[in-house]
Design a protein around this motif. Structure first.
Motif, PDB file in Angstrom:
ATOM      1  N   PRO A  10       0.845  -1.197   0.000  1.00 27.86           N
ATOM      2  CA  PRO A  10       0.000   0.000   0.000  1.00 27.86           C
ATOM      3  C   PRO A  10       0.880   1.247   0.000  1.00 27.86           C
ATOM      4  O   PRO A  10       1.738   1.411   0.861  1.00 27.86           O
ATOM      5  CB  PRO A  10      -0.788  -0.117   1.313  1.00 27.86           C
ATOM      6  N   VAL A  11       0.691   2.094  -0.993  1.00 30.07           N
ATOM      7  CA  VAL A  11       1.506   3.298  -1.128  1.00 30.07           C
ATOM      8  C   VAL A  11       0.836   4.487  -0.457  1.00 30.07           C
ATOM      9  O   VAL A  11       1.477   5.256   0.258  1.00 30.07           O
ATOM     10  CB  VAL A  11       1.769   3.599  -2.614  1.00 30.07           C
ATOM     11  N   VAL A  12      -0.449   4.636  -0.695  1.00 29.44           N
ATOM     12  CA  VAL A  12      -1.213   5.738  -0.121  1.00 29.44           C
ATOM     13  C   VAL A  12      -2.568   5.204   0.320  1.00 29.44           C
ATOM     14  O   VAL A  12      -3.191   4.426  -0.402  1.00 29.44           O
ATOM     15  CB  VAL A  12      -1.423   6.877  -1.144  1.00 29.44           C
ATOM     16  N   SER A  13      -3.007   5.605   1.505  1.00 21.79           N
ATOM     17  CA  SER A  13      -4.329   5.234   1.993  1.00 21.79           C
ATOM     18  C   SER A  13      -5.054   6.479   2.480  1.00 21.79           C
ATOM     19  O   SER A  13      -4.430   7.461   2.891  1.00 21.79           O
ATOM     20  CB  SER A  13      -4.234   4.211   3.132  1.00 21.79           C
ATOM     21  N   ALA A  14      -6.371   6.415   2.433  1.00 18.02           N
ATOM     22  CA  ALA A  14      -7.195   7.518   2.922  1.00 18.02           C
ATOM     23  C   ALA A  14      -8.452   6.931   3.540  1.00 18.02           C
ATOM     24  O   ALA A  14      -8.987   5.932   3.051  1.00 18.02           O
ATOM     25  CB  ALA A  14      -7.555   8.484   1.793  1.00 18.02           C
ATOM     26  N   VAL A  15      -8.915   7.546   4.614  1.00 22.01           N
ATOM     27  CA  VAL A  15     -10.071   7.034   5.345  1.00 22.01           C
ATOM     28  C   VAL A  15     -11.164   8.088   5.410  1.00 22.01           C
ATOM     29  O   VAL A  15     -10.889   9.284   5.540  1.00 22.01           O
ATOM     30  CB  VAL A  15      -9.668   6.591   6.775  1.00 22.01           C
TER      31      VAL A  15
END
Length: 300
Positions: free
Chosen positions: A47-52
């Motif tokens: 996972p390079v970038v995550s957003a919630v």
């Protein structure tokens, strides 16, 4: 460089569970064929970038992957051993009270084996080439809550632009030149539109032309199903659905489609890149048709 985060405990928990899910997915590559029952083993699944989005209970992740074919696929007598590289977007939905994973929607670029077996013309396949550095680069500005609210508004407007007149593709008090970067471009995540280098359109003028053409041809009603904005990068994700798109040139309603995308902003909070995975019928060949030498249409 300072990045200010505004995550709650629930947001942190959902992100941690999403990352753990990715770790378990990557670990599957070390299982035996009997344990896993698949023919592709991941060399890299990161996972390079995550957003919630805490209110919606969703976590989006952009994952960089490297896969090697280790078992025969699509009627092959032996594994090709070839290594495929690409990226995917994984939208995970959680129960906001218990934190239990409810569903996972993954849109992934094709492997080389899938490309050669499923596409009528594999040489026409040109997906967006997404490097990890493009996604992890943080503009040299401090992130604040107003930025996230603004980016969320832009994501909503970006989605609704094709179902409203093109001049509405701007948040209140702005102009399109403020929303779109001069070098803005939209890229085809799947690579099935057969566009050079996966570029669907580039520049504000082409963006407005595409929006106008869509609005003129279709009576389109888009729905923003879910979205999330990264707290650590100037990135946002969206999941959209077009439930009632009607082609004005025919009497038949168009096929409903949906998509998942990643929107990258520059330091001025202008849209710079849009990576789109449109889930709709494509002229793909099924494994059965590969064996029979036929062709057909399937949804990616």
């Amino acid at each position: 460089m300072q990045v200010v985060a505004y995550r709650s405990e629930l947001s942190e928990m959902l992100l941690q569970r999403a990352h753990r899910y990715a770790e378990l997915t990557a670990a599957a590559g070390s299982m035996t064929r009997e344990e896993l029952g698949v023919a592709l083993g991941p060399l890299v699944y990161r996972p390079v970038v995550s957003a919630v989005n805490e209110a919606q209970g969703v976590v989006f992740s952009a994952v960089y992957w490297v896969l090697q074919n280790t078992q025969p696929l699509f009627g092959a007598q032996e594994p090709s051993g070839r290594i495929s590289k690409g990226f995917l977007i994984d939208k995970q939905s959680y129960d906001t009270r218990s934190g239990v994973l409810v569903s996972s929607l993954v849109t992934r670029q094709l492997t080389l084996e899938e490309r050669d077996a499923l596409l009528p013309d594999p040489t026409a396949w040109q997906p967006a080439d997404v490097g990890e550095g493009e996604l992890t680069a943080v503009p040299d500005v401090v992130a604040g809550p107003d930025d996230y609210a603004y980016m969320s508004e832009v994501i909503g407007k970006c989605l609704s632009s094709s179902s409203t007149p093109p001049h509405l593709f701007t948040p209140a008090g702005t102009t399109s030149s403020m929303v779109l970067a001069p070098d803005v471009r939209a890229l085809d995540g799947y690579g099935l539109a057969n566009k050079p280098n996966g570029v669907l359109w580039q520049g504000p003028e082409q963006a407005r032309a595409v929006i106008s053409a869509t609005h003129d041809r279709y009576d389109n009603r888009n729905q923003l199903v879910s979205y999330a904005v990264s707290y650590d990068h100037k990135l946002g994700f969206h999941h959209w659905r077009a439930n009632a798109a009607t082609d004005r040139g025919t009497t038949d309603p168009a096929e409903p489609i949906e998509g998942v995308g990643l929107i990258a902003f520059n330091k001025h909070l202008q849209i710079q890149r849009i990576y789109e995975f449109d889930m709709k019928p494509y002229p793909l060949r099924s494994p059965e048709e590969v064996a029979a030498g036929g062709g057909g249409s399937h949804t990616a």
